[in-house]
Design a protein around this motif. Structure first.
Motif, short mmCIF file in Angstrom:
data_model
loop_
_atom_site.label_atom_id
_atom_site.label_comp_id
_atom_site.label_asym_id
_atom_site.label_seq_id
_atom_site.Cartn_x
_atom_site.Cartn_y
_atom_site.Cartn_z
N ILE A 114 5.03 -2.16 -7.97
CA ILE A 114 4.38 -3.16 -8.79
C ILE A 114 2.89 -2.65 -8.59
O ILE A 114 2.48 -2.52 -7.45
N HIS A 115 2.09 -2.71 -9.61
CA HIS A 115 0.64 -2.62 -9.54
C HIS A 115 -0.08 -3.87 -9.38
O HIS A 115 -0.04 -4.80 -10.22
N ALA A 116 -0.56 -4.01 -8.26
CA ALA A 116 -0.99 -5.34 -8.05
C ALA A 116 -2.05 -5.23 -6.49
O ALA A 116 -1.98 -4.21 -5.73
N ASP A 117 -2.70 -6.14 -6.30
CA ASP A 117 -3.67 -6.23 -5.15
C ASP A 117 -3.08 -6.89 -4.19
O ASP A 117 -2.48 -8.34 -4.39
N MET A 118 -2.60 -6.55 -2.95
CA MET A 118 -1.59 -6.99 -2.05
C MET A 118 -2.29 -8.18 -1.55
O MET A 118 -1.64 -9.28 -0.99
N ILE B 84 1.20 4.06 -8.47
CA ILE B 84 2.32 3.36 -9.10
C ILE B 84 3.07 4.27 -10.10
O ILE B 84 4.17 4.35 -10.30
N ALA B 85 2.41 4.88 -10.84
CA ALA B 85 2.93 5.86 -11.71
C ALA B 85 3.71 6.82 -11.54
O ALA B 85 4.66 7.42 -11.41
N LEU B 86 2.96 7.50 -10.39
CA LEU B 86 3.82 8.48 -9.29
C LEU B 86 5.06 8.12 -8.61
O LEU B 86 6.20 8.59 -8.72
N CYS B 87 5.08 6.98 -8.05
CA CYS B 87 6.20 6.18 -7.55
C CYS B 87 7.42 5.95 -8.63
O CYS B 87 8.50 6.37 -8.23
N VAL C 146 13.77 -0.42 -2.05
CA VAL C 146 12.16 -0.35 -1.80
C VAL C 146 11.32 -1.27 -3.10
O VAL C 146 11.73 -0.95 -4.00
N VAL C 147 10.71 -2.23 -2.55
CA VAL C 147 9.49 -2.60 -3.45
C VAL C 147 8.26 -2.20 -2.95
O VAL C 147 7.99 -2.61 -2.05
N GLY C 148 7.63 -1.48 -3.90
CA GLY C 148 6.22 -0.97 -3.37
C GLY C 148 5.34 -1.50 -4.27
O GLY C 148 5.17 -1.91 -5.32
N VAL C 149 4.15 -1.90 -3.46
CA VAL C 149 3.07 -2.46 -4.14
C VAL C 149 1.91 -1.65 -3.71
O VAL C 149 1.45 -1.33 -2.77
N ASP C 150 1.07 -1.33 -4.91
CA ASP C 150 -0.51 -0.45 -4.70
C ASP C 150 -1.26 -1.12 -5.70
O ASP C 150 -0.85 -1.20 -6.86
N SER C 151 -2.41 -0.87 -5.41
CA SER C 151 -3.67 -1.39 -6.38
C SER C 151 -4.02 -0.18 -7.28
O SER C 151 -4.67 -0.46 -8.06
N SER C 152 -3.37 1.00 -7.07
CA SER C 152 -3.79 1.93 -7.87
C SER C 152 -2.71 2.34 -8.98
O SER C 152 -1.60 2.53 -8.59
N LYS C 153 -3.10 2.21 -10.30
CA LYS C 153 -2.07 2.53 -11.25
C LYS C 153 -1.43 3.82 -11.15
O LYS C 153 -0.40 4.26 -11.32
N GLN C 154 -2.34 4.74 -10.86
CA GLN C 154 -2.10 6.19 -10.86
C GLN C 154 -0.92 6.44 -9.81
O GLN C 154 0.14 7.31 -9.99
N GLY D 98 0.85 -1.42 0.12
CA GLY D 98 -0.07 -0.01 0.05
C GLY D 98 1.04 1.08 -0.16
O GLY D 98 0.71 2.16 0.86
N CYS D 99 1.83 1.24 -0.89
CA CYS D 99 2.86 2.25 -0.92
C CYS D 99 2.37 3.76 -1.28
O CYS D 99 3.02 4.68 -0.93
N GLY D 100 0.99 3.77 -1.85
CA GLY D 100 0.73 4.86 -2.21
C GLY D 100 1.57 5.81 -3.38
O GLY D 100 1.88 4.93 -4.22
N SER D 101 1.77 6.92 -3.27
CA SER D 101 2.66 7.60 -4.17
C SER D 101 4.28 7.48 -3.70
O SER D 101 4.85 8.16 -4.53
N GLY D 102 4.33 6.86 -2.70
CA GLY D 102 5.75 6.77 -2.36
C GLY D 102 6.16 7.77 -1.29
O GLY D 102 7.25 7.93 -0.91
N GLN D 103 5.31 8.61 -1.05
CA GLN D 103 5.47 10.01 -0.16
C GLN D 103 5.02 9.71 1.05
O GLN D 103 3.57 9.61 1.08
#
Length: 164
Positions: free
Chosen positions: A93-97, A80-83, A70-78, A52-57
């Motif tokens: 990674i764009h995925a459902d944890m 992950i794009a910000l990250c 860091v390996v970040g996982v979030d279900s939101s494409k937007q 659930g990394c969100g935007s990485g911020q």
């Protein structure tokens, strides 16, 4: 009667408001004392899974600045794009944890129902006994558990460490 949004509605909320989330969260680091404590327990160049990394911020950014990978996982494409745009050297990674299987180990893992932009926002929540059981079953000792920490915006914190 409370309304609990579906997973698709939650992802849609994150996608629609990703840039606002990023701007608001980037310098709103209410959980900094816990992330600093978490980072102090890491070895040099630790591999951290941010669920659930969100935007990485600001969490992933802080960990990256301390030398973690860091390996970040979030279900939101937007999100992950910000990250990817802000921290291209890390893995996003764009995925459902809930259904993700990475089949690798990490040195540390970081991951509450709130309101954002007037809509219900889910982060993550298990029964306290389930969190304790999950930590124990995966070889972690519980270092600290604080329910609704007033110094951390009322968030509940679980801090565990893998047993040697």
């Amino acid at each position: 009667m409370s309304h609990h949004p579906s997973a698709d509605q939650i992802v849609d909320l994150y996608d629609r408001h990703a840039s606002i989330w990023n701007k608001l969260r980037a310098n709103h680091f209410i959980d900094s004392k816990w992330i600093e404590r978490f980072a102090s327990l890491l070895t040099q160049s630790a591999n951290v899974l941010d669920l659930g990394c969100g935007s990485g911020q600001p969490v992933a950014r802080y960990l990256i600045e301390t030398g973690a990978s860091v390996v970040g996982v979030d279900s939101s494409k937007q999100m992950i794009a910000l990250c990817s745009g802000q921290f291209p050297a890390q893995e996003w990674i764009h995925a459902d944890m809930r259904t993700l299987a990475l089949n690798r180990q990490f040195d540390a893992i970081g991951e509450a129902l709130g309101i954002f932009q007037g809509e219900t926002l889910y982060h993550a929540s298990l029964d306290p006994r389930e969190y304790a059981a999950q930590l124990h079953d995966h070889g972690f000792e519980l270092l600290e558990h604080v329910v609704e920490d007033a110094d951390c915006g009322g968030h509940t914190v679980w801090l565990g460490r893998r047993l040697p």
